[in-house]
Design a protein around this motif. Structure first.
Motif, PDB file in Angstrom:
ATOM      1  N   ALA B 276       0.835  -1.203   0.000  1.00 42.26           N
ATOM      2  CA  ALA B 276       0.000   0.000   0.000  1.00 42.26           C
ATOM      3  C   ALA B 276       0.871   1.255   0.000  1.00 42.26           C
ATOM      4  O   ALA B 276       0.500   2.284  -0.572  1.00 42.26           O
ATOM      5  CB  ALA B 276      -0.925  -0.006   1.205  1.00 42.26           C
ATOM      6  N   ALA B 277       2.056   1.153   0.630  1.00 43.25           N
ATOM      7  CA  ALA B 277       2.942   2.310   0.690  1.00 43.25           C
ATOM      8  C   ALA B 277       3.492   2.670  -0.684  1.00 43.25           C
ATOM      9  O   ALA B 277       3.976   3.767  -0.908  1.00 43.25           O
ATOM     10  CB  ALA B 277       4.094   2.021   1.646  1.00 43.25           C
ATOM     11  N   GLN B 278       3.421   1.739  -1.619  1.00 44.06           N
ATOM     12  CA  GLN B 278       3.945   2.001  -2.958  1.00 44.06           C
ATOM     13  C   GLN B 278       2.868   2.464  -3.917  1.00 44.06           C
ATOM     14  O   GLN B 278       3.147   2.793  -5.067  1.00 44.06           O
ATOM     15  CB  GLN B 278       4.598   0.738  -3.520  1.00 44.06           C
ATOM     16  N   ASP B 279       1.634   2.433  -3.491  1.00 44.80           N
ATOM     17  CA  ASP B 279       0.549   2.848  -4.371  1.00 44.80           C
ATOM     18  C   ASP B 279      -0.536   3.518  -3.538  1.00 44.80           C
ATOM     19  O   ASP B 279      -1.260   2.855  -2.795  1.00 44.80           O
ATOM     20  CB  ASP B 279      -0.023   1.616  -5.085  1.00 44.80           C
ATOM     21  N   PRO B 280      -0.654   4.841  -3.628  1.00 42.61           N
ATOM     22  CA  PRO B 280      -1.608   5.560  -2.777  1.00 42.61           C
ATOM     23  C   PRO B 280      -3.070   5.245  -3.099  1.00 42.61           C
ATOM     24  O   PRO B 280      -3.944   5.661  -2.345  1.00 42.61           O
ATOM     25  CB  PRO B 280      -1.291   7.034  -3.059  1.00 42.61           C
ATOM     26  N   THR B 281      -3.346   4.512  -4.168  1.00 40.96           N
ATOM     27  CA  THR B 281      -4.747   4.258  -4.511  1.00 40.96           C
ATOM     28  C   THR B 281      -5.275   2.945  -3.934  1.00 40.96           C
ATOM     29  O   THR B 281      -6.419   2.590  -4.148  1.00 40.96           O
ATOM     30  CB  THR B 281      -4.964   4.236  -6.035  1.00 40.96           C
ATOM     31  N   ALA B 334       1.565   4.924   8.685  1.00 44.70           N
ATOM     32  CA  ALA B 334       0.885   5.564   7.556  1.00 44.70           C
ATOM     33  C   ALA B 334      -0.015   4.590   6.807  1.00 44.70           C
ATOM     34  O   ALA B 334      -1.094   4.961   6.349  1.00 44.70           O
ATOM     35  CB  ALA B 334       1.910   6.158   6.602  1.00 44.70           C
ATOM     36  N   THR B 335       0.415   3.346   6.658  1.00 42.79           N
ATOM     37  CA  THR B 335      -0.380   2.419   5.860  1.00 42.79           C
ATOM     38  C   THR B 335      -1.014   1.298   6.678  1.00 42.79           C
ATOM     39  O   THR B 335      -1.946   0.653   6.216  1.00 42.79           O
ATOM     40  CB  THR B 335       0.471   1.771   4.746  1.00 42.79           C
ATOM     41  N   LEU B 336      -0.508   1.042   7.889  1.00 46.76           N
ATOM     42  CA  LEU B 336      -1.026  -0.094   8.642  1.00 46.76           C
ATOM     43  C   LEU B 336      -2.203   0.345   9.529  1.00 46.76           C
ATOM     44  O   LEU B 336      -3.327  -0.084   9.319  1.00 46.76           O
ATOM     45  CB  LEU B 336       0.101  -0.694   9.494  1.00 46.76           C
ATOM     46  N   ALA B 337      -1.930   1.186  10.475  1.00 45.02           N
ATOM     47  CA  ALA B 337      -2.970   1.749  11.352  1.00 45.02           C
ATOM     48  C   ALA B 337      -2.283   2.748  12.255  1.00 45.02           C
ATOM     49  O   ALA B 337      -1.145   2.524  12.663  1.00 45.02           O
ATOM     50  CB  ALA B 337      -3.633   0.662  12.197  1.00 45.02           C
ATOM     51  N   LYS B 338      -2.967   3.823  12.535  1.00 45.17           N
ATOM     52  CA  LYS B 338      -2.375   4.840  13.428  1.00 45.17           C
ATOM     53  C   LYS B 338      -2.026   4.200  14.766  1.00 45.17           C
ATOM     54  O   LYS B 338      -0.951   4.401  15.310  1.00 45.17           O
ATOM     55  CB  LYS B 338      -3.391   5.966  13.672  1.00 45.17           C
ATOM     56  N   ASP B 339      -2.959   3.397  15.237  1.00 43.33           N
ATOM     57  CA  ASP B 339      -2.755   2.741  16.528  1.00 43.33           C
ATOM     58  C   ASP B 339      -1.990   1.438  16.317  1.00 43.33           C
ATOM     59  O   ASP B 339      -2.392   0.592  15.519  1.00 43.33           O
ATOM     60  CB  ASP B 339      -4.132   2.459  17.151  1.00 43.33           C
ATOM     61  N   SER B 340      -0.914   1.277  17.046  1.00 43.96           N
ATOM     62  CA  SER B 340      -0.067   0.115  16.824  1.00 43.96           C
ATOM     63  C   SER B 340      -0.544  -1.118  17.594  1.00 43.96           C
ATOM     64  O   SER B 340       0.060  -2.176  17.488  1.00 43.96           O
ATOM     65  CB  SER B 340       1.362   0.445  17.243  1.00 43.96           C
TER      66      SER B 340
END
Lengths: 489, 354
Positions: B276-281, B334-340
């Protein structure tokens, strides 16, 4: 009793051209004068009587007298010699046309198909080299890729115009024409992502490579194979001995010899000028035919054994080296992303890097191809580049092993340097192999042209010469017999 | 070995009685361990002790035959300790240029372990795994940069450890029972699970009915594929979902997704985040539907190193300024979840005793 009218109806039909003396008559009346013969025929012979049978009777009647026999012999000899000339002209013309196709049509087309195959494989290799260099990709490597794609596209256009519509070759060309832009699109996406620093770029390049290796190259190979079959068929048409012509020649000579012997027995004259002339021309035609065709055949066979076979082996070796280079690059692009499980010599399952495994297979093919090419090369200037390529390949293998060791130990940068670096890299070895194979190909191509050209040259003028000489021979036979006939007047 | 030999002789000698005893022991171990695998119990390190020992003895070479290991392989690690042992002594004894920790990493997983192709030879590797490696080097050798990174292809991870080419592998390596028999794992440092990745505009909402009539891409032979296959056969996944597209590597799925050849990708949530980090869509849809853990892999007999790394992990996770959380925020939030919370493994258990 239905036969007589039918068979007699045929007789006047065939007799029509022989009756131009009859004044033109209105159509409906025409059957009237033709009617009598059928009426006569049943009277004269109740059994079947055909024009041929009547002719045969006439000949038999003529054969009872010497002048009659002489006329028959003269006609038969003239016919035999003319027939010999005609069949010779026809058969050699066919063979010359096929030989011409070999030299000027099917071999160039087969070479062109091999070139399409090579340009595609070369483009794929250039794309992976450029990709590995990333932002430092040189203008030269970029240009090489673009040039390969352009040449492959141009080759496809030519192949399309040379293949019959709806033929398998035309379909293959059409499929390649759709795949080429798809492939190019994938490579461009790979470059773009790579420049942005996203590893998905490598995945795109592997996908492009898969498209090339699994779909496009096999199709290009099919095209090459079918062009090669066409070439082989043309060879098949050009090289068989013209047995019909040779047989007729022998028969004509035997007939002439018999006629002269008969003449000698009856008149004690040794020479009949006309018959001697006929014998001489027939002998010349027969010798020309046999020698000319044998030389042509030798030239063509030579061009096949030392030209076409070598060219095929060298083309295959060159493609194998291109594929090996592509796989070597992709081993580094994939960085272990694809693996295959194969049994090793001990029968255990071992996991290999998919591209490195393919590299080894391609190198095997290259090695076998070079060994075969070396065996086929018939002179030192043909053998020299092949031997040099074998040397390059040995160094390549050594350097490759060293580079793989670096990569397996995690020294990716060092491995990269040893594969695409400016000095001491495997890239140098690949370039040398490719250059040497190109040299060998040029040499074998020239060999092919020379041998096939010689072969074609040996048949030059044979069809026309045979026809003219045969007419002269027939005239000689007729004149010779006529000379004897005149003695009865 | 000697002990196992004795057990075997015993088995032979006592025949059916012995076998029955072992079966009983296995059943007992299973029952005892079952609650442990379900609840992320607090502290109860030694609870399953005897049962585990029994189970380990009974299982043959393949640790997957041991239900305790099969159901919770991430607990098969040694308790933390900062003491130096023979392995660490050897690493510390390296001199000059070579005084470095040799670590096998990935250079192809964006945000985890990755080298920018345009950075030239000086480009540093970067990512969540790489941060952890620097921390381990800092602790063992006193210098976060005393590391020799070795980019190890996937198929070389285990051989590289076994042949001693690397001291450890930190490379999004899932702890599973097969590998437990081949290498020694640290306590888990990351929790992940299979997750669905799809275009933001897609109607797919996660692993469920919204996958009906969709084409799903997975990597060949991956956990994701076997899970989907099992679920489909068992009716837990809608029958109309098309799972026939498999590719050599999970990253290839992103290619197929971008080209419109598939509608969704299923892979480790952590790696899906890297895609997901490589493609913002595209984005992760729904929540993970399995649970897996990443661990640091070391040589089977490097007990002191395993204990040390486990100690480092304890400290790393406690460190709020420059530890686990900071690294997560930097690379993955940024791509997984704000909350870890969903990615943090539960407090570790150290069930391995030898």
């Amino acid at each position: 009793m239905t036969h007589p009218p039918k068979s007699s109806a045929a007789a006047p039909g065939s007799g029509v051209p022989t009756m131009p003396a009859v004044p033109p008559q209105p159509g409906p009346v025409a059957p009237a004068p033709q009617a009598p013969p059928p009426a006569v025929a049943p009277e004269r012979a109740p059994a079947r009587r055909t024009a041929f049978a009547e002719g045969f009777d006439q000949v038999r009647a003529a054969a009872t007298t010497e002048p009659g026999r002489l006329r028959i012999i003269g006609a038969a000899l003239a016919l035999l010699v003319v027939l010999f000339g005609a069949v010779t002209a026809w058969q050699t013309n066919d063979r010359a046309a096929a030989a011409d196709d070999v030299l000027h049509k099917s071999q160039p087309l087969s070479s062109a198909a091999a070139d399409i195959y090579r340009y595609l494989a070369d483009a794929n290799t250039a794309a992976s080299s450029g990709f590995l260099a990333g932002g430092q990709e040189t203008a030269a490597s970029r240009e090489l890729y673009e040039k390969d794609i352009d040449l492959a596209a141009a080759g496809l256009v030519r192949a399309a115009s040379n293949s019959d519509p709806d033929s398998p070759a035309a379909r293959t060309v059409a499929e390649l024409n759709t795949l080429l832009p798809e492939y190019k699109g994938l490579v461009e996406r790979a470059r773009t992502y790579n420049r942005q620093g996203f590893p998905v770029g490598g995945a795109y390049l592997r996908y492009a490579n898969e498209k090339m290796q699994e779909e496009m190259l096999p199709k290009a190979q099919n095209l090459y194979t079918s062009e090669n079959q066409r070439l082989r068929a043309d060879y098949g048409d050009a090289t068989p001995y013209p047995w019909a012509a040779i047989g007729l020649g022998v028969l004509a000579l035997a007939g002439l010899a018999w006629a002269q012997h008969r003449n000698y027995r009856r008149t004690n004259r040794v020479l009949n000028h006309g018959l001697v002339a006929a014998t001489a021309t027939a002998t010349v035609v027969l010798l020309w035919l046999v020698v000319g065709h044998t030389v042509a055949r030798a030239g063509l066979n030579d061009s096949y054994d030392h030209g076409v076979l070598s060219l095929n082996v060298l083309h295959d070796a060159r493609i194998a080296s291109l594929k090996a280079r592509g796989n070597e690059n992709l081993t580094l692009v994939a960085r272990g992303a694809e693996t295959v499980v194969k049994k090793n010599a001990q029968g255990e399952d071992v996991t290999y890097d998919a591209y490195d495994y393919d590299f080894d297979k391609d190198m095997d093919t290259l090695g076998k191809g070079l060994a075969q090419a070396s065996k086929l090369a018939d002179d030192s200037s043909g053998k020299q580049p092949v031997t040099a390529a074998e040397g390059n390949m040995a160094v390549w293998k050594q350097r490759h092993t060293a580079a793989r060791e670096q990569d397996d130990n995690g020294n990716y940068e060092e491995a990269l340097k040893r594969v695409i670096g400016p000095k001491g890299a495997t890239g140098e070895c690949f370039d040398s192999v490719d250059d040497n194979l190109a040299k060998a190909l040029t040499h074998e191509e020239a060999e092919f042209r020379r041998s096939a050209g010689d072969g074609l040259g040996a048949m030059t003028g044979l069809p026309v010469g045979a026809a003219v000489l045969a007419v002269l021979g027939a005239a000689g036979a007729v004149l010779g017999i006529g000379r004897r006939l005149s003695e009865y007047r | 070995m000697r002990m196992r030999g004795r057990v075997r002789t015993g088995l032979r000698g006592w025949g059916g009685v012995g076998a029955m005893a072992v079966v009983c022991a296995l059943a007992l171990a299973f029952v005892l361990l079952l609650p442990l695998t379900q609840s992320h119990g607090d502290g109860g390190t030694e609870t399953g002790g005897p049962g585990v020992v029994y189970a380990r003895q009974a299982a043959d070479d393949d640790p997957c035959l041991d239900p305790a290991i099969k159901s919770a392989p991430e607990k098969q690690t040694l308790s933390p300790s900062s003491a130096d042992g023979p392995t660490i002594e050897k690493i510390k004894a390296r001199e000059g240029e070579k005084r470095k920790l040799i670590v096998g990493v990935d250079q192809n997983s964006y945000r985890w372990g990755y080298r920018n192709p345009n950075g030239g030879p000086k480009a540093d590797l970067e990512g969540f795994d790489i941060d952890l490696v620097h921390r381990i080097a800092q602790d063992i050798l006193g210098d976060p940069n005393a590391v020799q990174f070795k980019a190890i292809p996937t198929n070389q991870r285990i051989p590289a450890i076994q042949k001693g080419r690397v001291d450890m592998v930190v490379r999004t390596m899932t702890i599973n029972c097969t590998r437990v028999g081949q290498v020694a794992f640290s306590a888990p440092y990351f929790k992940t699970g299979q997750q669905v990745l799809a275009p933001k505009s897609s109607a797919i909402e996660g692993y469920g009915d919204t996958l009906a009539h969709k084409k799903i891409c997975t990597a060949e032979g991956s956990t994701a594929f076997s899970k989907l296959d099992d679920d489909k056969k068992a009716g837990r996944l809608v029958a109309s979902a098309d799972i026939t597209t498999t590719v050599p590597n999970q990253l290839d799925c992103l290619v197929r997704l971008q080209l419109g050849e598939v509608d969704a990708v299923v892979t480790d949530g952590a790696l899906a985040a890297s895609q997901a980090a490589q493609d913002p869509t595209v984005e992760l849809k729904g929540t993970p539907f399995t649970t897996e853990y990443y661990g640091v892999a070391m040589k089977s007999d490097a007990d002191d190193l395993v204990r040390r790394v486990n100690q480092i992990l304890v400290d790393y996770r406690k460190d709020t300024t420059d530890g686990w959380q900071a690294s997560y925020d930097r690379w993955l939030s940024a791509t997984l979840a704000k909350d870890s919370a969903k990615s943090e493994p539960p407090p570790p258990q150290y069930l391995r005793t030898s």
